[in-house]
Design a protein around this motif. Structure first.
Motif, PDB file in Angstrom:
ATOM      1  N   LEU A  75       4.837   5.029  -1.508  1.00  0.00           N
ATOM      2  CA  LEU A  75       3.462   5.146  -2.288  1.00  0.00           C
ATOM      3  C   LEU A  75       3.507   6.247  -3.321  1.00  0.00           C
ATOM      4  O   LEU A  75       3.029   6.154  -4.493  1.00  0.00           O
ATOM      5  CB  LEU A  75       2.278   4.938  -1.734  1.00  0.00           C
ATOM      6  N   ASP A  76       3.697   7.401  -2.886  1.00  0.00           N
ATOM      7  CA  ASP A  76       3.655   8.475  -3.780  1.00  0.00           C
ATOM      8  C   ASP A  76       4.816   8.519  -4.889  1.00  0.00           C
ATOM      9  O   ASP A  76       4.470   9.006  -5.912  1.00  0.00           O
ATOM     10  CB  ASP A  76       4.114   9.965  -2.747  1.00  0.00           C
ATOM     11  N   THR A  77       5.886   7.859  -4.607  1.00  0.00           N
ATOM     12  CA  THR A  77       6.814   7.654  -5.650  1.00  0.00           C
ATOM     13  C   THR A  77       6.375   6.600  -6.624  1.00  0.00           C
ATOM     14  O   THR A  77       6.491   6.977  -7.944  1.00  0.00           O
ATOM     15  CB  THR A  77       8.150   7.205  -4.886  1.00  0.00           C
ATOM     16  N   ARG A  78       5.537   5.679  -6.152  1.00  0.00           N
ATOM     17  CA  ARG A  78       5.005   4.502  -7.104  1.00  0.00           C
ATOM     18  C   ARG A  78       3.877   5.240  -8.026  1.00  0.00           C
ATOM     19  O   ARG A  78       3.784   5.060  -9.344  1.00  0.00           O
ATOM     20  CB  ARG A  78       4.431   3.498  -6.349  1.00  0.00           C
ATOM     21  N   LEU A 119      -5.009   3.118  -3.700  1.00  0.00           N
ATOM     22  CA  LEU A 119      -5.660   2.598  -2.677  1.00  0.00           C
ATOM     23  C   LEU A 119      -5.325   2.254  -1.191  1.00  0.00           C
ATOM     24  O   LEU A 119      -5.622   2.808  -0.293  1.00  0.00           O
ATOM     25  CB  LEU A 119      -6.482   1.296  -3.342  1.00  0.00           C
ATOM     26  N   THR A 120      -4.193   1.752  -1.322  1.00  0.00           N
ATOM     27  CA  THR A 120      -3.299   1.458  -0.198  1.00  0.00           C
ATOM     28  C   THR A 120      -2.852   2.879   0.763  1.00  0.00           C
ATOM     29  O   THR A 120      -2.988   2.898   1.786  1.00  0.00           O
ATOM     30  CB  THR A 120      -1.853   0.855  -0.870  1.00  0.00           C
ATOM     31  N   LYS A 121      -2.585   3.801  -0.117  1.00  0.00           N
ATOM     32  CA  LYS A 121      -2.127   5.151   0.459  1.00  0.00           C
ATOM     33  C   LYS A 121      -3.455   5.588   1.212  1.00  0.00           C
ATOM     34  O   LYS A 121      -3.148   6.022   2.294  1.00  0.00           O
ATOM     35  CB  LYS A 121      -1.648   6.018  -0.578  1.00  0.00           C
ATOM     36  N   ARG A 122      -4.584   5.645   0.621  1.00  0.00           N
ATOM     37  CA  ARG A 122      -5.736   5.940   1.216  1.00  0.00           C
ATOM     38  C   ARG A 122      -5.922   5.385   2.416  1.00  0.00           C
ATOM     39  O   ARG A 122      -6.456   5.746   3.459  1.00  0.00           O
ATOM     40  CB  ARG A 122      -7.156   5.699   0.135  1.00  0.00           C
ATOM     41  N   GLU A 123      -5.730   4.057   2.499  1.00  0.00           N
ATOM     42  CA  GLU A 123      -6.112   2.935   3.655  1.00  0.00           C
ATOM     43  C   GLU A 123      -5.137   3.493   4.615  1.00  0.00           C
ATOM     44  O   GLU A 123      -5.433   3.604   5.930  1.00  0.00           O
ATOM     45  CB  GLU A 123      -5.777   1.510   3.401  1.00  0.00           C
ATOM     46  N   LEU A 124      -3.901   3.676   4.383  1.00  0.00           N
ATOM     47  CA  LEU A 124      -2.776   4.046   5.409  1.00  0.00           C
ATOM     48  C   LEU A 124      -2.904   5.261   5.875  1.00  0.00           C
ATOM     49  O   LEU A 124      -2.536   5.579   7.057  1.00  0.00           O
ATOM     50  CB  LEU A 124      -1.595   3.803   4.732  1.00  0.00           C
ATOM     51  N   SER A 125      -3.556   6.235   5.001  1.00  0.00           N
ATOM     52  CA  SER A 125      -3.679   7.734   5.578  1.00  0.00           C
ATOM     53  C   SER A 125      -4.650   7.661   6.649  1.00  0.00           C
ATOM     54  O   SER A 125      -4.735   8.550   7.384  1.00  0.00           O
ATOM     55  CB  SER A 125      -3.972   8.497   4.547  1.00  0.00           C
ATOM     56  N   ALA A 126      -5.609   6.706   6.711  1.00  0.00           N
ATOM     57  CA  ALA A 126      -6.817   6.624   7.774  1.00  0.00           C
ATOM     58  C   ALA A 126      -6.076   6.064   9.130  1.00  0.00           C
ATOM     59  O   ALA A 126      -6.683   6.388  10.342  1.00  0.00           O
ATOM     60  CB  ALA A 126      -7.948   5.642   7.512  1.00  0.00           C
ATOM     61  N   LEU A 127      -4.772   5.490   9.229  1.00  0.00           N
ATOM     62  CA  LEU A 127      -4.120   5.142  10.416  1.00  0.00           C
ATOM     63  C   LEU A 127      -3.895   6.189  11.351  1.00  0.00           C
ATOM     64  O   LEU A 127      -3.121   7.455  10.797  1.00  0.00           O
ATOM     65  CB  LEU A 127      -2.964   3.973  10.137  1.00  0.00           C
ATOM     66  N   LEU A 181       5.566   4.702   9.171  1.00  0.00           N
ATOM     67  CA  LEU A 181       4.150   4.946   8.303  1.00  0.00           C
ATOM     68  C   LEU A 181       4.546   6.035   7.116  1.00  0.00           C
ATOM     69  O   LEU A 181       4.059   5.835   5.912  1.00  0.00           O
ATOM     70  CB  LEU A 181       3.090   5.425   9.343  1.00  0.00           C
ATOM     71  N   SER A 182       5.366   7.151   7.678  1.00  0.00           N
ATOM     72  CA  SER A 182       5.622   8.179   6.745  1.00  0.00           C
ATOM     73  C   SER A 182       6.765   7.754   5.576  1.00  0.00           C
ATOM     74  O   SER A 182       6.533   8.264   4.474  1.00  0.00           O
ATOM     75  CB  SER A 182       6.451   9.416   7.210  1.00  0.00           C
ATOM     76  N   LEU A 183       7.678   6.819   5.510  1.00  0.00           N
ATOM     77  CA  LEU A 183       8.253   6.212   4.867  1.00  0.00           C
ATOM     78  C   LEU A 183       7.518   5.485   3.846  1.00  0.00           C
ATOM     79  O   LEU A 183       7.528   5.382   2.462  1.00  0.00           O
ATOM     80  CB  LEU A 183       9.378   5.124   5.273  1.00  0.00           C
ATOM     81  N   THR A 203       0.684   4.228  14.635  1.00  0.00           N
ATOM     82  CA  THR A 203       0.529   2.617  14.253  1.00  0.00           C
ATOM     83  C   THR A 203       1.527   1.872  13.807  1.00  0.00           C
ATOM     84  O   THR A 203       2.177   2.420  12.961  1.00  0.00           O
ATOM     85  CB  THR A 203      -0.737   2.613  13.470  1.00  0.00           C
ATOM     86  N   ARG A 204       1.804   0.434  14.289  1.00  0.00           N
ATOM     87  CA  ARG A 204       2.910  -0.244  13.631  1.00  0.00           C
ATOM     88  C   ARG A 204       2.471  -0.708  12.223  1.00  0.00           C
ATOM     89  O   ARG A 204       1.410  -1.024  11.843  1.00  0.00           O
ATOM     90  CB  ARG A 204       3.244  -1.569  14.419  1.00  0.00           C
ATOM     91  N   THR A 205       3.564  -0.254  11.229  1.00  0.00           N
ATOM     92  CA  THR A 205       3.293  -0.793   9.707  1.00  0.00           C
ATOM     93  C   THR A 205       4.534  -1.683   9.413  1.00  0.00           C
ATOM     94  O   THR A 205       5.516  -1.479   9.981  1.00  0.00           O
ATOM     95  CB  THR A 205       3.278   0.358   9.062  1.00  0.00           C
ATOM     96  N   TYR A 206       4.134  -2.447   8.416  1.00  0.00           N
ATOM     97  CA  TYR A 206       5.205  -3.288   8.096  1.00  0.00           C
ATOM     98  C   TYR A 206       5.238  -3.327   6.738  1.00  0.00           C
ATOM     99  O   TYR A 206       4.160  -3.130   5.676  1.00  0.00           O
ATOM    100  CB  TYR A 206       5.160  -4.809   8.698  1.00  0.00           C
ATOM    101  N   LYS A 207       6.480  -3.682   5.934  1.00  0.00           N
ATOM    102  CA  LYS A 207       6.483  -3.687   4.550  1.00  0.00           C
ATOM    103  C   LYS A 207       6.796  -4.861   4.122  1.00  0.00           C
ATOM    104  O   LYS A 207       7.948  -5.494   4.827  1.00  0.00           O
ATOM    105  CB  LYS A 207       7.726  -2.631   4.102  1.00  0.00           C
ATOM    106  N   SER A 208       6.379  -5.278   3.103  1.00  0.00           N
ATOM    107  CA  SER A 208       6.756  -6.715   2.472  1.00  0.00           C
ATOM    108  C   SER A 208       7.879  -6.652   1.640  1.00  0.00           C
ATOM    109  O   SER A 208       7.955  -5.964   0.786  1.00  0.00           O
ATOM    110  CB  SER A 208       5.230  -7.206   1.868  1.00  0.00           C
TER     111      SER A 208
END
Length: 116
Positions: free
Chosen positions: A76-79, A42-50, A69-71, A54-59
Motif C-alpha cells: 500500500l505504501d508503494t501504491r 484508507l485501506t492502510k489506515r484500516e489495516l494499521s488498526a489491526l 500484514l507487513s507485506l 491478525t490474519r490478512t488476505y490479499k485479493s
C-alpha cells in the motif's frame, strides 16, 4: 498569401482540438490516480488498526491468499508513492497542455483579427 493563412488557421484549429482531447484524457487519468491513492491510504489506515497477528488476505483475481500484514502495508505504501509520482507527472502534462491551448487560442484570435 490567403491560402497560407487558411492553412495556418486549419493547423491551429487541429492542434487546438487535439490538445483539448489530450487534456480531457489527462484530467481523467488524474481523477483515477487520486481515487487509487485515496483507496490505498484508507485501506492502510484500516489495516494499521489491526493487531500484528491478525490474519490478512490479499485479493488476486477472484481468489484470496493469506498474506502477512507487513507485506500488505508495504504494498500500500508503494501504491501511494507511485500514485503521487504519477500525479506530479500528469499535473505537469496538464499544465503544458493548458499552456498550448491558450497559445493556440491566442494565435487563432490574432489570425481572425488580421483576416477581418
Amino acid at each position: 498569401m490567403k491560402y497560407s493563412k487558411q492553412k495556418v488557421l486549419f493547423e491551429l484549429q487541429n492542434r487546438l482540438i487535439e490538445d483539448n482531447r489530450k487534456l480531457v484524457l489527462v484530467k481523467t487519468q488524474i481523477s483515477t490516480k487520486e481515487r487509487d491513492k485515496r483507496l490505498a491510504e484508507l485501506t492502510k489506515r484500516e489495516l494499521s488498526a489491526l493487531d500484528k497477528d491478525t490474519r490478512t488476505y490479499k485479493s488476486v483475481g477472484k481468489a484470496f491468499f493469506k498474506t502477512d500484514l507487513s507485506l500488505l502495508m508495504t504494498e500500500l505504501d508503494t501504491r501511494v508513492t507511485k500514485a503521487e509520482t504519477d500525479l506530479k507527472t500528469l499535473d505537469k502534462t496538464k499544465q503544458h497542455l493548458e499552456r498550448n491551448i491558450n497559445e493556440s487560442q491566442n494565435a487563432l484570435r490574432e489570425i481572425t483579427y488580421i483576416r477581418g
